[in-house]
Motif scaffolding. Structure first.
Motif, short mmCIF file in Angstrom:
data_model
loop_
_atom_site.label_atom_id
_atom_site.label_comp_id
_atom_site.label_asym_id
_atom_site.label_seq_id
_atom_site.Cartn_x
_atom_site.Cartn_y
_atom_site.Cartn_z
N GLY A 224 5.72 -5.04 -1.55
CA GLY A 224 4.65 -4.15 -1.07
C GLY A 224 5.19 -2.79 -0.65
O GLY A 224 4.71 -2.18 0.29
N ALA B 232 9.23 5.21 -2.59
CA ALA B 232 9.41 6.65 -2.31
C ALA B 232 10.91 6.96 -2.30
O ALA B 232 11.73 6.10 -1.94
N LYS C 249 1.51 -4.77 -6.48
CA LYS C 249 0.31 -5.02 -7.30
C LYS C 249 0.00 -3.85 -8.22
O LYS C 249 -0.81 -4.00 -9.14
N ALA D 148 3.83 1.67 -9.83
CA ALA D 148 4.58 2.05 -8.62
C ALA D 148 6.00 2.47 -9.00
O ALA D 148 6.65 1.81 -9.83
#
Ligand code: FAD
Length: 313
Positions: free
Chosen positions: A261, A265, A283, A287
């Motif tokens: 999760g 960054a 999810k 990402a």
């Protein structure tokens, strides 16, 4: 020829593995001698551990009541005095070393070199800047004592098969009275230490709450891992800030890092640049964490983690 003084980091009578990592960096300078300095109230047990580190030629101890706690104001004048005759002073780039090294450098009238990740020569080092996005080569004047912090994640701990002699050092140095130890507040945990653990499981904002973080702790305990977190998880109050991994948290180099999760960054990735295998559960298939992950699982962490746990038996 170079002669290097490595400052031992320790807590509760135990040597921190950051010291053996700083010794590895010192060995890369190919010096004539590497000595380790132990400042403590009772130095014997710590010195015995330091004496085993490969590459160490001598361990020096300064045992006095004022050294019971690692106060930079108290340690620095002693280190500056002990540094006479050494070409280099190396300190791990942990909270301990980052606190002490600037004072030592100031007392010796030199500039500090920070976070050395490779040694190019006795006076030339590489270090990361801009959250690890660029690597800069830093040169120190040849005649100047090198006071440097060592980026521990960049160096393996030197092996422990040595038997260096231990010598008590008497330093004639006045210690300041303006700074005194009041108390140490630290999180107590039976889990492995985040900074030296071989496996780390970290949770991010995606975990959703302090209560939900139980799923991360449970999984980490199952595989014997330390627990870390992103800054967003810390800022949201899910976990205390000593668990933060990244540019403004801990820089770590575990063999296995699981980011759960966590979006990925750059400020977070900077803390895991040297990790071995990176596993990401997120999810969002887009990402950024998936760009650096060795293994990526796209899906809901609350579904995937219990499934993984069940597979582990
Ligand atoms: P988000 O970016 O919000 O990501 C959450 C992720 O969880 C998303 O990708 C989402 O898809 C996923 N998710 C949500 N629900 C689920 C679910 N049910 N299952 C699976 N996935 C789910 N950050 C650090 O981590 N460490 C630092 O040291 C650090 N230092 C910083 C220093 C500076 C100067 C600045 C400006 C920022 C710093 N940051 C640091 C913050 C950094 O920029 C990010 O904001 C932060 O890392 C984001 O944390 P996150 O990935 O947990 O949250």
């Amino acid at each position: 020829m170079s002669k290097i003084l490595v400052i031992a980091e320790h807590l509760d009578g135990k040597l921190n593995s950051s010291t053996a990592r700083a010794v590895s960096a010192a060995s890369a300078v190919k010096p004539e001698a590497i000595n380790v300095l132990v400042l403590a109230e009772a130095a014997d047990a710590i010195a015995s551990e330091a004496a085993k580190i490969d590459g160490v030629s001598k361990v020096l101890t300064v045992a006095r009541a004022e050294n019971a706690h690692a106060l930079a104001a108290i340690y620095a004048p002693q280190i500056a005095k002990a540094a006479a005759g050494y070409s280099h002073v190396f300190i791990p780039s942990t909270t301990f070393g980052k606190d002490i090294a600037p004072r030592v450098a100031a007392l010796l009238g030199v500039s500090q070199v920070s976070d050395i990740m490779t040694v190019e020569g006795p006076h030339s080092f590489k270090r990361p800047i801009y959250a690890g996005n660029a690597i800069v080569t830093v040169e120190v004047d040849a005649g100047s004592t090198v006071v440097a912090t060592v980026r521990t994640a960049s160096w393996p701990a030197a092996a422990s098969s040595g038997a260096a002699p231990i010598e008590a050092l008497s330093l004639d140095v006045a210690l300041p009275s303006h700074t005194r130890f009041v108390n140490l507040q630290q999180g107590k945990s039976d889990r492995p230490d985040l900074q030296s653990a071989a496996k780390v499981v970290s949770g991010g904002r995606g975990v959703g709450s302090k209560e939900n973080f139980e799923i991360i702790y449970k999984f980490a305990d199952k595989i014997g891992a330390a627990v870390g977190a992103s800054r967003a998880a810390v800022d949201a109050g899910y976990v205390p800030n000593e668990m933060q991994v990244g540019q403004t948290g801990k820089i770590i180099a575990p063999e296995l890092y699981m980011a759960i999760g966590i979006s990925g960054a750059i400020q977070h990735l900077t803390g895991i640049k040297d990790a071995g295998t990176i596993v990401a559960i997120n999810k969002d298939g887009e990402a950024p964490i998936f760009e650096i992950a060795d293994i990526g699982l796209v899906g809901d962490l609350f579904k995937i983690l219990p499934e993984l746990e069940a597979q582990l038996g």
